[in-house]
Write an enzyme that holds these catalytic residues in place. Structure first.
Site, short mmCIF file in Angstrom:
data_model
loop_
_atom_site.label_atom_id
_atom_site.label_comp_id
_atom_site.label_asym_id
_atom_site.label_seq_id
_atom_site.Cartn_x
_atom_site.Cartn_y
_atom_site.Cartn_z
N CYS A 78 -54.43 -22.75 9.81
CA CYS A 78 -55.50 -23.41 10.58
C CYS A 78 -55.07 -23.59 12.03
CB CYS A 78 -55.83 -24.76 9.92
SG CYS A 78 -57.14 -25.68 10.73
N ASP A 133 -40.05 -18.55 2.45
CA ASP A 133 -39.11 -18.12 3.50
C ASP A 133 -37.78 -18.89 3.56
OD1 ASP A 133 -40.79 -16.14 4.35
OD2 ASP A 133 -41.58 -17.22 6.08
N MET A 175 -40.56 -9.66 2.69
CA MET A 175 -41.25 -10.58 3.61
C MET A 175 -40.26 -11.33 4.50
SD MET A 175 -44.65 -12.24 2.01
CE MET A 175 -46.19 -11.43 2.44
N ALA A 192 -27.48 -3.57 -1.44
CA ALA A 192 -28.05 -2.70 -0.38
C ALA A 192 -26.96 -2.18 0.55
CB ALA A 192 -29.08 -3.49 0.42
N GLU A 193 -27.19 -0.98 1.05
CA GLU A 193 -26.23 -0.37 1.97
C GLU A 193 -26.30 -1.02 3.35
OE1 GLU A 193 -27.50 1.48 -0.60
OE2 GLU A 193 -25.42 1.56 -1.24
N GLN A 259 -44.47 -10.64 -3.45
CA GLN A 259 -43.39 -11.64 -3.37
C GLN A 259 -43.92 -13.07 -3.33
OE1 GLN A 259 -40.33 -9.81 -0.31
NE2 GLN A 259 -42.38 -8.95 -0.10
N ARG A 260 -45.18 -13.24 -3.00
CA ARG A 260 -45.72 -14.60 -2.90
C ARG A 260 -46.35 -15.08 -4.21
NH1 ARG A 260 -47.71 -15.07 2.70
NH2 ARG A 260 -49.67 -15.89 1.97
#
Ligand code: F6P
Length: 327
Positions: A78, A133, A175, A192-193, A259-260
């Site tokens: 908002c 987050d 995200m 992860a690389e 993801q949410r």
């Protein structure tokens, strides 16, 4: 039963939804009713507040929701709430509805609105950190983070199967426009690389070096985790640069809003339940501008003002961890 002047409270969710918001609403409603309060759910965040979209809640209104993602109260962003005149209007609506205190479940922007509303009009407010987050100051944890990370990790595990079978490189975008938390956790948990964080300049040379180093020591797949950042299309930019500058073919997979959503994890249910309870009790103990926070395993309240802004102090150790494990 309470001796507090607070007889009626309102609860709203604001900003992006996060798994566990329903658990927090349930906890607030049931704790409030147990304390003899009237509890109103305010639909669609600050926008719904401005429309007077309120629903009286009872113990059954929050039955059978603990396991569901999203929020039964719905939510919104908002931007109008940045305007002091609009906040004044919101305060008068709350007064007209006899709401004595407000509980706001949301992230940084939602907290900023809550803080301003309290500062300008004195209405008691407690914030609950609800965002995938995990980037709110003063709390080690925000409701929804664990579920979001788990969702992303499961997705990357599946992608890794194909990456391995076809000896491919994948760039998986998670995200986090401004927050690196999901990318860092997912990167560490999926081996992860390289992890691309929103706060850092893009280092395609380094990504290429990391991919080539893995291939040289016999790896048959590479996963690059990339936080979405503020400018859309980052993953495709990396894909393009890897191709043109390093002759590396990479596939892009953007996980986005999966993801949410989804059923909140036990951690999110437990933390949200604890925070909802503490939020109501704090209001009844006369606390007026606080935020619930998870600090060293305990749910406490901290000044709302100290919760404004984004946290980043835990980052360096996780960046070091990710680099140490991806050699
Ligand atoms: O709520 C946090 C968040 O999911 C961020 O990780 C993401 O950058 C943003 O919200 C996306 O927002 P929207 O759903 O409004 O596009």
């Amino acid at each position: 039963m309470t001796k507090s002047k607070i007889k009626t409270i309102g609860v709203l969710c604001s900003g992006g939804d996060s798994p566990g918001m329903n658990c927090a609403i349930r906890s607030i409603v049931r704790t409030g009713i147990g304390e003899g309060l009237n509890v109103y759910g305010i639909m669609k965040g600050y926008s719904g507040l401005l429309e007077g979209n309120f629903i009286e809640m009872n113990a059954s209104s929050v039955g059978n929701i603990i396991q569901h993602g999203g929020t039964i109260l719905q939510t919104s962003r908002c931007p109008e709430f940045h305007d002091p005149e609009i906040r004044k209007e919101a305060f008068h609506i709350l007064k007209r509805k006899s709401i004595d205190a407000l509980i706001v479940i949301g992230g940084n922007g939602s907290y900023a609105g809550a803080y301003d509303l309290h500062q300008e009009h004195g209405i008691p407010i407690v914030g609950l950190p609800g965002t995938i987050d995990n980037d709110i100051n003063g709390t080690d944890y925000t409701i929804g983070f664990d579920t979001a990370v788990q969702t992303a990790v499961e997705a990357v595990d599946k992608i890794r199967d194909t990456a391995h079978s076809h000896a491919r490189t994948f760039i998986v975008e998670v995200m986090g426009r401004k927050s690196p938390a999901i990318a860092l956790h997912v990167g560490v948990c999926t081996g992860a690389e390289n992890i691309v964080l929103p706060s850092e300049d893009l280092q395609t040379n380094q990504i290429a070096t990391d991919i080539k180093r893995g291939i040289k020591r016999g790896k048959s797949s590479s996963i690059i985790i990339c936080a979405e950042g503020e400018v859309p299309g980052l993953s495709y930019r990396i894909q393009e640069e890897l191709k043109t500058e390093h002759q590396i073919d990479a596939h892009v997979c953007i996980l986005g809003h999966i993801q949410r959503g989804g059923n909140p994890s036990a951690i999110d249910r437990f933390v949200a339940s604890r925070m909802g309870y503490v939020a109501v009790k704090s209001l009844l103990r006369g606390k007026t501008d606080k935020a619930c926070a998870y600090v060293k395993g305990e749910v406490v309240t901290v000044p709302l003002k100290e919760s404004l802004g984004k946290k980043d102090k835990y980052l360096p150790q996780f960046i070091d961890l990710a680099r140490a494990l991806s050699i």
